[in-house]
Design an enzyme around this catalytic site. Structure first.
Site, PDB file in Angstrom:
ATOM      1  N   GLY A 118      -6.736 -12.710 -11.760  1.00  0.00           N
ATOM      2  CA  GLY A 118      -5.328 -12.456 -12.032  1.00  0.00           C
ATOM      3  C   GLY A 118      -4.492 -12.473 -10.782  1.00  0.00           C
ATOM      4  O   GLY A 118      -4.390 -13.471 -10.089  1.00  0.00           O
ATOM      5  N   GLY A 119      -3.836 -11.335 -10.480  1.00  0.00           N
ATOM      6  CA  GLY A 119      -2.898 -11.259  -9.374  1.00  0.00           C
ATOM      7  C   GLY A 119      -1.472 -11.454  -9.853  1.00  0.00           C
ATOM      8  O   GLY A 119      -1.207 -11.636 -11.041  1.00  0.00           O
ATOM      9  N   GLU A 161      -1.107  -8.187 -14.146  1.00  0.00           N
ATOM     10  CA  GLU A 161       0.109  -7.517 -13.681  1.00  0.00           C
ATOM     11  C   GLU A 161       1.295  -7.900 -14.569  1.00  0.00           C
ATOM     12  O   GLU A 161       2.097  -8.737 -14.214  1.00  0.00           O
ATOM     13  CB  GLU A 161       0.368  -7.867 -12.218  1.00  0.00           C
ATOM     14  CG  GLU A 161      -0.752  -7.423 -11.297  1.00  0.00           C
ATOM     15  CD  GLU A 161      -0.463  -7.637  -9.817  1.00  0.00           C
ATOM     16  OE1 GLU A 161       0.697  -7.922  -9.446  1.00  0.00           O
ATOM     17  OE2 GLU A 161      -1.389  -7.523  -9.015  1.00  0.00           O
ATOM     18  N   MET A 219      -2.650   0.681  -7.668  1.00  0.00           N
ATOM     19  CA  MET A 219      -1.844   0.011  -6.645  1.00  0.00           C
ATOM     20  C   MET A 219      -0.669   0.912  -6.257  1.00  0.00           C
ATOM     21  O   MET A 219       0.461   0.747  -6.729  1.00  0.00           O
ATOM     22  CB  MET A 219      -1.377  -1.347  -7.162  1.00  0.00           C
ATOM     23  CG  MET A 219      -2.516  -2.317  -7.422  1.00  0.00           C
ATOM     24  SD  MET A 219      -2.000  -3.973  -7.933  1.00  0.00           S
ATOM     25  CE  MET A 219      -1.490  -3.660  -9.627  1.00  0.00           C
ATOM     26  N   ALA A 220      -0.956   1.860  -5.367  1.00  0.00           N
ATOM     27  CA  ALA A 220       0.027   2.879  -4.991  1.00  0.00           C
ATOM     28  C   ALA A 220       0.906   2.392  -3.844  1.00  0.00           C
ATOM     29  O   ALA A 220       0.985   3.010  -2.774  1.00  0.00           O
ATOM     30  CB  ALA A 220      -0.678   4.179  -4.628  1.00  0.00           C
ATOM     31  N   ASP A 222       4.377  -0.813  -3.050  1.00  0.00           N
ATOM     32  CA  ASP A 222       5.463  -1.615  -3.623  1.00  0.00           C
ATOM     33  C   ASP A 222       6.403  -0.757  -4.471  1.00  0.00           C
ATOM     34  O   ASP A 222       6.954  -1.226  -5.469  1.00  0.00           O
ATOM     35  CB  ASP A 222       4.929  -2.793  -4.447  1.00  0.00           C
ATOM     36  CG  ASP A 222       4.396  -3.914  -3.569  1.00  0.00           C
ATOM     37  OD1 ASP A 222       4.738  -3.941  -2.370  1.00  0.00           O
ATOM     38  OD2 ASP A 222       3.636  -4.759  -4.064  1.00  0.00           O
ATOM     39  N   TRP A 357      -5.299  -3.532   0.306  1.00  0.00           N
ATOM     40  CA  TRP A 357      -4.809  -4.908   0.151  1.00  0.00           C
ATOM     41  C   TRP A 357      -4.052  -5.240   1.440  1.00  0.00           C
ATOM     42  O   TRP A 357      -2.977  -4.726   1.681  1.00  0.00           O
ATOM     43  CB  TRP A 357      -3.866  -5.044  -1.053  1.00  0.00           C
ATOM     44  CG  TRP A 357      -3.319  -6.438  -1.132  1.00  0.00           C
ATOM     45  CD1 TRP A 357      -2.182  -6.913  -0.539  1.00  0.00           C
ATOM     46  CD2 TRP A 357      -3.905  -7.552  -1.816  1.00  0.00           C
ATOM     47  NE1 TRP A 357      -2.016  -8.258  -0.797  1.00  0.00           N
ATOM     48  CE2 TRP A 357      -3.063  -8.677  -1.575  1.00  0.00           C
ATOM     49  CE3 TRP A 357      -5.054  -7.720  -2.585  1.00  0.00           C
ATOM     50  CZ2 TRP A 357      -3.340  -9.935  -2.099  1.00  0.00           C
ATOM     51  CZ3 TRP A 357      -5.318  -8.980  -3.093  1.00  0.00           C
ATOM     52  CH2 TRP A 357      -4.465 -10.068  -2.861  1.00  0.00           C
TER      53      TRP A 357
END
Length: 380
Positions: A118-119, A161, A219-220, A222, A357
């Site tokens: 994905g991504g 996402e 994903m903590a 952005d 990341w």
């Protein structure tokens, strides 16, 4: 707090009465210096073109490497997104980054190699349609298993996402169910990367979803960026006492709290840390507005921070580092001080660990974030 986080969806009855997934567990890592906590990195396949081969990672400091990305077709077929980088380019004495990672594992038996599917952008464009169709879900599971076995990997990471409404959230769980049947525990690891915002998490019944997963990669980061009109920290551990924008309410802690509230075991949560900073140029300290961004797409890799001529600061109240000055203006990121705070948060609260990341954007000793996390998690 309940009003802010919003309601959760009731789980489908058949998932409650006939669970297929494994009970909560941690992967057993036998290498003495790795111990218990996950300290993982993502390796994007396109970094090989930046002269950052898999061998540039430090396997002695990591437990899991997530290889990004495979993609998915409309019929559910999971396929390698760049065959040249993945299997053909000459790198590290072999052909393809996947074989290079296999060589790393031969020398470091405790390493777990996981294929991430994905991504952002094109990588996730077909997930909603695939997850909605039983036949496509079966194809997804079968072809994902084929790739995992072909390259002697340890499991799969689903980086959709992201499910954008409750029905997609239900289909996401159907997809997890299908994948887990093809990749049964404990032989295979199954993880999923999810945003930290409750606006996305609330679409998924996580009290059901976590049963199919070994870990949720949270994903903590952005939280702030070019999609909002005010500057801010993009990976803060805690929300400030007086948030100046909706984005400022977001934090690693708020996301962990939400997951715990809806029944996700803390030991399954892997807290994500960015090895990049977000830039805001022309910041007006009165209004919070800004005039632009520095760096490539408004970001700088951590190894290039703080910027020349800029002064680095740490806001210990929220757990965020930043620099001011130079060509980046106000740049928000993590540094060794904030990573120490986050790793300590993991150990004190019983989370599963940390991921980064990406692994190749890290700095070298003594500013290495991955090294700082490893030493703090394992008290060494």
């Amino acid at each position: 707090m309940s009003n802010f986080f919003g309601p959760t969806l009731p789980p489908p009855t058949n998932w409650l009465t006939q669970p297929r997934a494994p009970a909560d567990r941690r992967n057993s890592i036998t290498e003495p210096n790795i111990k218990l906590y996950v300290n993982a990195v993502y390796y994007p396949n396109w970094h090989v073109y930046k002269r950052r081969p898999p061998s540039s990672l430090n396997p002695g400091l990591v437990s899991h490497i997530f290889y990004a990305f495979a993609w998915v077709k409309l019929d559910g077929t999971v396929y390698l997104s760049d065959e040249w980088a993945d299997t053909q380019i000459g790198v590290d004495g072999t052909h393809g980054c996947l074989r290079s990672l296999a060589l790393l594992k031969q020398k470091n038996k405790y390493l777990k190699l996981i294929l991430s599917v994905g991504g952002g952008g094109v990588g996730s464009q077909h997930f909603a349609e695939v997850a909605a169709k039983p036949a496509a879900r079966e194809t997804f599971g079968r072809t994902a298993r084929d790739l995992v076995d072909r390259f002697h990997l340890d499991g799969l990471d689903i980086d959709w996402e992201h499910p954008s409404d409750p029905q997609q959230g239900v289909n996401y769980i159907f997809l997890l169910d299908a994948v887990r049947r093809y990749l049964p525990a404990p032989t295979y690891i199954l993880t999923s990367a999810l945003p930290a915002g409750t606006w996305a998490l609330k679409n998924i019944n996580l009290s059901v979803a976590h049963h199919f997963l070994d870990y949720i990669n949270l994903m903590a980061y952005d939280f702030s960026g070019p999609w909002i009109d005010t500057y801010g920290h993009h990976a803060q551990l805690y929300s400030p006492a007086f948030p100046h924008s909706d984005a400022a309410y977001l934090s690693g802690d708020s996301a962990v709290t939400y997951l715990r509230t809806v029944g996700v075991p803390l030991s399954k949560i892997i807290l994500g840390i960015p090895t990049f900073g977000r830039s805001f140029l022309g910041v007006d300290g009165t209004t919070g507005k800004y005039s632009g961004h520095g760096g490539e797409e408004g970001t700088f890799e951590y190894k290039d921070l703080p910027r020349p001529g800029a002064q680095e600061h740490v806001n210990r109240e929220v757990g965020a580092a930043f620099c001011i000055g130079g060509d980046g203006g106000f740049v928000s990121y993590d540094n060794p001080t904030t990573v120490t705070m986050k790793a300590t948060y993991v150990t004190r609260n019983g989370l599963g660990g940390l991921f980064f990341w990406t692994g190749t954007a890290d700095a070298s000793h003594p500013r290495s974030l991955v090294e700082t996390a490893f030493k703090t998690l394992h008290n060494c």
